[in-house]
Design a protein around this motif. Sequence first.
Motif, PDB file in Angstrom:
ATOM      1  N   VAL A 194     -21.251  40.077  83.244  1.00  0.00           N
ATOM      2  CA  VAL A 194     -22.350  41.027  83.335  1.00  0.00           C
ATOM      3  C   VAL A 194     -22.576  41.322  84.796  1.00  0.00           C
ATOM      4  O   VAL A 194     -22.060  40.648  85.664  1.00  0.00           O
ATOM      5  CB  VAL A 194     -23.636  40.475  82.691  1.00  0.00           C
ATOM      6  CG1 VAL A 194     -23.447  40.294  81.202  1.00  0.00           C
ATOM      7  CG2 VAL A 194     -24.051  39.177  83.311  1.00  0.00           C
ATOM      8  N   ALA A 195     -23.380  42.301  85.059  1.00  0.00           N
ATOM      9  CA  ALA A 195     -23.625  42.702  86.438  1.00  0.00           C
ATOM     10  C   ALA A 195     -24.317  41.599  87.224  1.00  0.00           C
ATOM     11  O   ALA A 195     -24.147  41.480  88.416  1.00  0.00           O
ATOM     12  CB  ALA A 195     -24.452  43.980  86.475  1.00  0.00           C
ATOM     13  N   THR A 196     -25.105  40.786  86.567  1.00  0.00           N
ATOM     14  CA  THR A 196     -25.823  39.713  87.245  1.00  0.00           C
ATOM     15  C   THR A 196     -24.894  38.517  87.418  1.00  0.00           C
ATOM     16  O   THR A 196     -24.477  37.924  86.438  1.00  0.00           O
ATOM     17  CB  THR A 196     -27.047  39.281  86.413  1.00  0.00           C
ATOM     18  OG1 THR A 196     -27.795  40.447  86.099  1.00  0.00           O
ATOM     19  CG2 THR A 196     -27.891  38.279  87.142  1.00  0.00           C
ATOM     20  N   PRO A 197     -24.565  38.135  88.656  1.00  0.00           N
ATOM     21  CA  PRO A 197     -23.617  37.051  88.870  1.00  0.00           C
ATOM     22  C   PRO A 197     -24.053  35.732  88.249  1.00  0.00           C
ATOM     23  O   PRO A 197     -23.243  34.939  87.868  1.00  0.00           O
ATOM     24  CB  PRO A 197     -23.528  36.927  90.391  1.00  0.00           C
ATOM     25  CG  PRO A 197     -24.131  38.146  90.943  1.00  0.00           C
ATOM     26  CD  PRO A 197     -24.997  38.743  89.885  1.00  0.00           C
TER      27      PRO A 197
ATOM     28  N   ASN B  87     -23.741  33.038  70.083  1.00  0.00           N
ATOM     29  CA  ASN B  87     -25.037  32.631  70.639  1.00  0.00           C
ATOM     30  C   ASN B  87     -25.133  32.937  72.126  1.00  0.00           C
ATOM     31  O   ASN B  87     -26.184  33.377  72.611  1.00  0.00           O
ATOM     32  CB  ASN B  87     -25.308  31.156  70.370  1.00  0.00           C
ATOM     33  CG  ASN B  87     -25.650  30.879  68.927  1.00  0.00           C
ATOM     34  OD1 ASN B  87     -26.029  31.772  68.171  1.00  0.00           O
ATOM     35  ND2 ASN B  87     -25.504  29.627  68.524  1.00  0.00           N
ATOM     36  N   ALA B  88     -24.051  32.702  72.852  1.00  0.00           N
ATOM     37  CA  ALA B  88     -24.061  33.022  74.285  1.00  0.00           C
ATOM     38  C   ALA B  88     -24.276  34.512  74.475  1.00  0.00           C
ATOM     39  O   ALA B  88     -25.079  34.944  75.306  1.00  0.00           O
ATOM     40  CB  ALA B  88     -22.755  32.576  74.944  1.00  0.00           C
TER      41      ALA B  88
ATOM     42  N   VAL C 145     -27.835  39.011  76.044  1.00  0.00           N
ATOM     43  CA  VAL C 145     -28.438  40.311  75.728  1.00  0.00           C
ATOM     44  C   VAL C 145     -29.962  40.178  75.709  1.00  0.00           C
ATOM     45  O   VAL C 145     -30.677  41.028  76.238  1.00  0.00           O
ATOM     46  CB  VAL C 145     -27.894  40.868  74.388  1.00  0.00           C
ATOM     47  CG1 VAL C 145     -28.694  42.078  73.928  1.00  0.00           C
ATOM     48  CG2 VAL C 145     -26.413  41.232  74.545  1.00  0.00           C
ATOM     49  N   ALA C 146     -30.460  39.076  75.141  1.00  0.00           N
ATOM     50  CA  ALA C 146     -31.910  38.852  75.104  1.00  0.00           C
ATOM     51  C   ALA C 146     -32.493  38.727  76.511  1.00  0.00           C
ATOM     52  O   ALA C 146     -33.661  39.079  76.741  1.00  0.00           O
ATOM     53  CB  ALA C 146     -32.228  37.594  74.294  1.00  0.00           C
ATOM     54  N   GLU C 147     -31.667  38.245  77.454  1.00  0.00           N
ATOM     55  CA  GLU C 147     -32.111  38.109  78.845  1.00  0.00           C
ATOM     56  C   GLU C 147     -31.933  39.404  79.621  1.00  0.00           C
ATOM     57  O   GLU C 147     -32.190  39.447  80.819  1.00  0.00           O
ATOM     58  CB  GLU C 147     -31.348  36.977  79.528  1.00  0.00           C
ATOM     59  CG  GLU C 147     -31.684  35.613  78.985  1.00  0.00           C
ATOM     60  CD  GLU C 147     -30.808  34.517  79.550  1.00  0.00           C
ATOM     61  OE1 GLU C 147     -29.992  34.792  80.464  1.00  0.00           O
ATOM     62  OE2 GLU C 147     -30.928  33.372  79.080  1.00  0.00           O
TER      63      GLU C 147
ATOM     64  N   GLU D 297     -22.535  46.528  76.484  1.00  0.00           N
ATOM     65  CA  GLU D 297     -21.274  47.173  76.844  1.00  0.00           C
ATOM     66  C   GLU D 297     -20.634  46.491  78.051  1.00  0.00           C
ATOM     67  O   GLU D 297     -19.419  46.292  78.114  1.00  0.00           O
ATOM     68  CB  GLU D 297     -21.524  48.656  77.133  1.00  0.00           C
ATOM     69  CG  GLU D 297     -20.261  49.476  77.153  1.00  0.00           C
ATOM     70  CD  GLU D 297     -20.566  50.959  77.222  1.00  0.00           C
ATOM     71  OE1 GLU D 297     -19.994  51.604  78.115  1.00  0.00           O
ATOM     72  OE2 GLU D 297     -21.365  51.452  76.403  1.00  0.00           O
ATOM     73  N   THR D 298     -21.475  46.123  79.011  1.00  0.00           N
ATOM     74  CA  THR D 298     -20.977  45.420  80.188  1.00  0.00           C
ATOM     75  C   THR D 298     -20.424  44.053  79.796  1.00  0.00           C
ATOM     76  O   THR D 298     -19.384  43.624  80.293  1.00  0.00           O
ATOM     77  CB  THR D 298     -22.091  45.269  81.240  1.00  0.00           C
ATOM     78  OG1 THR D 298     -22.577  46.563  81.565  1.00  0.00           O
ATOM     79  CG2 THR D 298     -21.592  44.573  82.487  1.00  0.00           C
ATOM     80  N   LEU D 299     -21.109  43.370  78.885  1.00  0.00           N
ATOM     81  CA  LEU D 299     -20.620  42.081  78.394  1.00  0.00           C
ATOM     82  C   LEU D 299     -19.244  42.234  77.757  1.00  0.00           C
ATOM     83  O   LEU D 299     -18.338  41.447  78.011  1.00  0.00           O
ATOM     84  CB  LEU D 299     -21.582  41.497  77.355  1.00  0.00           C
ATOM     85  CG  LEU D 299     -22.825  40.809  77.877  1.00  0.00           C
ATOM     86  CD1 LEU D 299     -23.777  40.490  76.728  1.00  0.00           C
ATOM     87  CD2 LEU D 299     -22.455  39.550  78.626  1.00  0.00           C
TER      88      LEU D 299
END
Length: 133
Positions: A22-25, A64-65, A70-72, A77-79
């Motif tokens: 994801v975009a967040t490292p 679950n991961a 996604v919940a965070e 799409e990035t995932l």
Amino acid sequence: MARLLVPVLPVAALAGLASCMVATPLVAPVMQRVLVDVATAQFVGDNCPSMGFDAARAKTYIANAYKNLVAEGADPETLETGTESFEQGPLQAQVAERLEEGGVNPENPQPANVCAFGAAEQDTGSILGRVLK
């Protein structure tokens, strides 16, 4: 390396994933670690006669991961794009590294070493150990 990730890519697809980063490292390593542990567990299951790989449980960990990310706030799409890229790129090297850290030669796995590594992972309660049966 032996047949690696036969279920991981399909597991990812069945879990609604096709990618991992994801975009967040800070988030990306979570999914990467799950994928590495699942792929490593498959290797152990394939190379240790007394252990097997629990594909259903592996799918649950990956799903679950994904759901937690996604919940965070991670973009699905990035995932998916990142997971696909990770699976096609550095995943096998990271699995090999994980095996080597556990005393297993991924190019010439000795069943005794593979089984000892798997048992040690089960003892620690890691995701890798939990998806072995």
